[in-house]
Design a protein around this motif. Structure first.
Motif, PDB file in Angstrom:
ATOM      1  N   LEU A  80       0.822  -1.213   0.000  1.00  0.00           N
ATOM      2  CA  LEU A  80       0.000   0.000   0.000  1.00  0.00           C
ATOM      3  C   LEU A  80       0.852   1.256   0.000  1.00  0.00           C
ATOM      4  O   LEU A  80       0.480   2.257  -0.603  1.00  0.00           O
ATOM      5  N   GLY A  81       1.976   1.208   0.681  1.00  0.00           N
ATOM      6  CA  GLY A  81       2.848   2.373   0.730  1.00  0.00           C
ATOM      7  C   GLY A  81       3.347   2.773  -0.639  1.00  0.00           C
ATOM      8  O   GLY A  81       3.564   3.947  -0.912  1.00  0.00           O
ATOM      9  N   ALA A  82       3.484   1.811  -1.517  1.00  0.00           N
ATOM     10  CA  ALA A  82       3.973   2.087  -2.860  1.00  0.00           C
ATOM     11  C   ALA A  82       2.848   2.337  -3.860  1.00  0.00           C
ATOM     12  O   ALA A  82       3.081   2.821  -4.952  1.00  0.00           O
ATOM     13  N   ILE A  83       1.616   2.015  -3.485  1.00  0.00           N
ATOM     14  CA  ILE A  83       0.524   2.036  -4.462  1.00  0.00           C
ATOM     15  C   ILE A  83      -0.582   3.016  -4.104  1.00  0.00           C
ATOM     16  O   ILE A  83      -0.946   3.874  -4.870  1.00  0.00           O
ATOM     17  N   ASP A  84      -1.166   2.868  -2.968  1.00  0.00           N
ATOM     18  CA  ASP A  84      -2.352   3.627  -2.591  1.00  0.00           C
ATOM     19  C   ASP A  84      -2.338   3.764  -1.078  1.00  0.00           C
ATOM     20  O   ASP A  84      -1.505   3.181  -0.400  1.00  0.00           O
ATOM     21  N   ASN A  85      -3.286   4.472  -0.531  1.00  0.00           N
ATOM     22  CA  ASN A  85      -3.264   4.622   0.920  1.00  0.00           C
ATOM     23  C   ASN A  85      -4.149   3.629   1.666  1.00  0.00           C
ATOM     24  O   ASN A  85      -3.948   3.390   2.830  1.00  0.00           O
ATOM     25  N   HIS A  86      -5.157   3.033   1.021  1.00  0.00           N
ATOM     26  CA  HIS A  86      -5.955   1.997   1.681  1.00  0.00           C
ATOM     27  C   HIS A  86      -6.683   1.157   0.651  1.00  0.00           C
ATOM     28  O   HIS A  86      -6.843   1.557  -0.502  1.00  0.00           O
ATOM     29  N   ALA A  87      -7.114  -0.046   1.078  1.00  0.00           N
ATOM     30  CA  ALA A  87      -7.734  -0.999   0.158  1.00  0.00           C
ATOM     31  C   ALA A  87      -8.596  -1.978   0.953  1.00  0.00           C
ATOM     32  O   ALA A  87      -8.389  -2.182   2.153  1.00  0.00           O
ATOM     33  N   TRP A  88      -9.552  -2.596   0.255  1.00  0.00           N
ATOM     34  CA  TRP A  88     -10.378  -3.631   0.861  1.00  0.00           C
ATOM     35  C   TRP A  88      -9.557  -4.886   1.116  1.00  0.00           C
ATOM     36  O   TRP A  88      -8.704  -5.252   0.312  1.00  0.00           O
ATOM     37  N   ILE A  89      -9.874  -5.576   2.215  1.00  0.00           N
ATOM     38  CA  ILE A  89      -9.441  -6.947   2.441  1.00  0.00           C
ATOM     39  C   ILE A  89     -10.699  -7.776   2.643  1.00  0.00           C
ATOM     40  O   ILE A  89     -11.808  -7.238   2.634  1.00  0.00           O
ATOM     41  N   GLY A  90     -10.547  -9.071   2.833  1.00  0.00           N
ATOM     42  CA  GLY A  90     -11.698  -9.973   2.857  1.00  0.00           C
ATOM     43  C   GLY A  90     -12.444 -10.104   4.167  1.00  0.00           C
ATOM     44  O   GLY A  90     -13.262 -11.009   4.303  1.00  0.00           O
ATOM     45  N   MET A  91     -12.201  -9.246   5.117  1.00  0.00           N
ATOM     46  CA  MET A  91     -12.913  -9.341   6.388  1.00  0.00           C
ATOM     47  C   MET A  91     -14.190  -8.496   6.346  1.00  0.00           C
ATOM     48  O   MET A  91     -14.203  -7.424   5.756  1.00  0.00           O
ATOM     49  N   TYR A  92     -15.240  -9.021   6.970  1.00  0.00           N
ATOM     50  CA  TYR A  92     -16.490  -8.263   7.053  1.00  0.00           C
ATOM     51  C   TYR A  92     -17.221  -8.634   8.339  1.00  0.00           C
ATOM     52  O   TYR A  92     -16.956  -9.664   8.962  1.00  0.00           O
TER      53      TYR A  92
END
Length: 158
Positions: A62-74
């Motif tokens: 994430l540090g190299a790409i974007d600041n946040h993203a979905w993971i599979g927890m809900y």
């Protein structure tokens, strides 16, 4: 053309165990449910994280790409203070919540996002990039078969 970043350090970190999850960052913004469907159609599922080391790898990406993203927890729909993994993996008790998370500020915060500081519950209708995982199985496939899967993924992003 969508950009997909593959993270292969999992394969080489600490040897190649019998089953290895390769995490793929999909730099395309989707709602959590749409991201889950995409991952299930193209890989295994949204990413499941079961250790500090695995969590740090995704955070590094994430540090190299974007600041946040979905993971599979809900959030489990029947037990609102319980979170489960999209792929049904209930074996882990690993969580990396940010301070004061999950907070459930709104009733719609049923999905989980990851950033460089940890996890937070988040509204499932928000659009974010996401992590999928692909399982490579040394016991049921030869290294050449697993390498062919990886090579195919790389060709698709070039």
């Amino acid at each position: 053309m969508e950009k997909i970043f593959l993270f292969f350090l999992l394969i080489f970190h600490g040897g190649f165990s019998a089953v290895t999850r390769v995490h793929i960052h999909v730099n395309e913004k989707k709602r959590w449910g749409e991201a889950q469907m995409y991952c299930r159609q193209n890989y295994n599922d949204l990413s499941t994280i079961s250790s500090t080391e695995e969590n740090l790898r995704l955070q590094t990406m994430l540090g190299a790409i974007d600041n946040h993203a979905w993971i599979g927890m809900y959030r489990n729909g029947t037990v609102l203070d319980q979170f489960i993994w999209s792929d049904g993996d209930l074996k882990t008790n690993f969580y990396q919540w940010k301070s004061e998370q999950p907070d459930g500020k709104s009733r719609s915060q049923h999905c989980v996002e990851i950033d460089r500081t940890g996890w937070a519950d988040y509204g499932c209708d928000e659009v974010l990039p996401f992590f999928c995982y692909l399982t490579l199985d040394r016991d049921n496939k030869t290294w050449e078969e697993n390498s062919a899967v990886i090579t195919s993924l790389v060709r698709n992003i070039m």
